[in-house]
Scaffold this active site. Sequence first.
Site: not given
Length: 258
Positions: A2-3, A55
């Site tokens: 996930p960014e 993040k």
Amino acid sequence: MPEGDTIHHAANRIRPIIGGTVPDEILTPHPRFGRDGWPQRLAGREVLSVDAHGKHLFIRFDGDLTLHSHLRMTGSWHTGMVGRRWRRSPRRAWLILRARGHEVVQFDGPVLELLTESRTRFDHRLQALGPDICVPPFDTERFLRRLRQDDPTRPIGDALLDQRTVAGIGNIWKSEACWEAQVDPRRKAGKVSDDEARALVDLVHPRMVDSATSGTNGRDARAYGRDGRPCPRCRTTIVMGRLGDDNRSTYWCPGCQR
């Protein structure tokens, strides 16, 4: 992985559930937390804020305690009404917080730790993070200074993944940033001009801010995942190659990215 926009979107979903209230219930069902006593340590404490940097996600409680999360490649956040079916097996839940008839669940997050607030301020991993690409206004000049302190022989696409240079860009937005700025991601960072470097972040920044709000991470990609398809700008076929020490998939247009 996930960014940054995905993590900011998660924080935006979590905040209305537990922000400004004392959770009704806190559970840590994963065996690795069995002896830590987090539910007891956090019982009766108000959630002061839920925020993200790059993040990393932080749930800050009164009494100088902060839950810090990094999902890496496997983790995810779930929010919804209590009793609604989860998207993953309950055996994969690491953290559950319930309030206002809703719940927040972290699944499979390899980094989940309870820190004192003072430790988060002095943690070298966190203090080394670069400016957050998802927070307006973005500090372009700070990004540029950090980029120029990095290895000039490194491919610019790989350099964008370094969270010490800019926090929040991952594999999707690396390809999108290079496409937006018409820069070949394989070009050495030292061969990228200051104006081009600024364009890399300034052009992708509003797209990531919008994605952090809407949760549309990469759904309107112009380069990422489009190998074999025509470039939206010049109609040349998008290609995919592996880049950097981690051999990460990278997408670009050989027609208009130089």
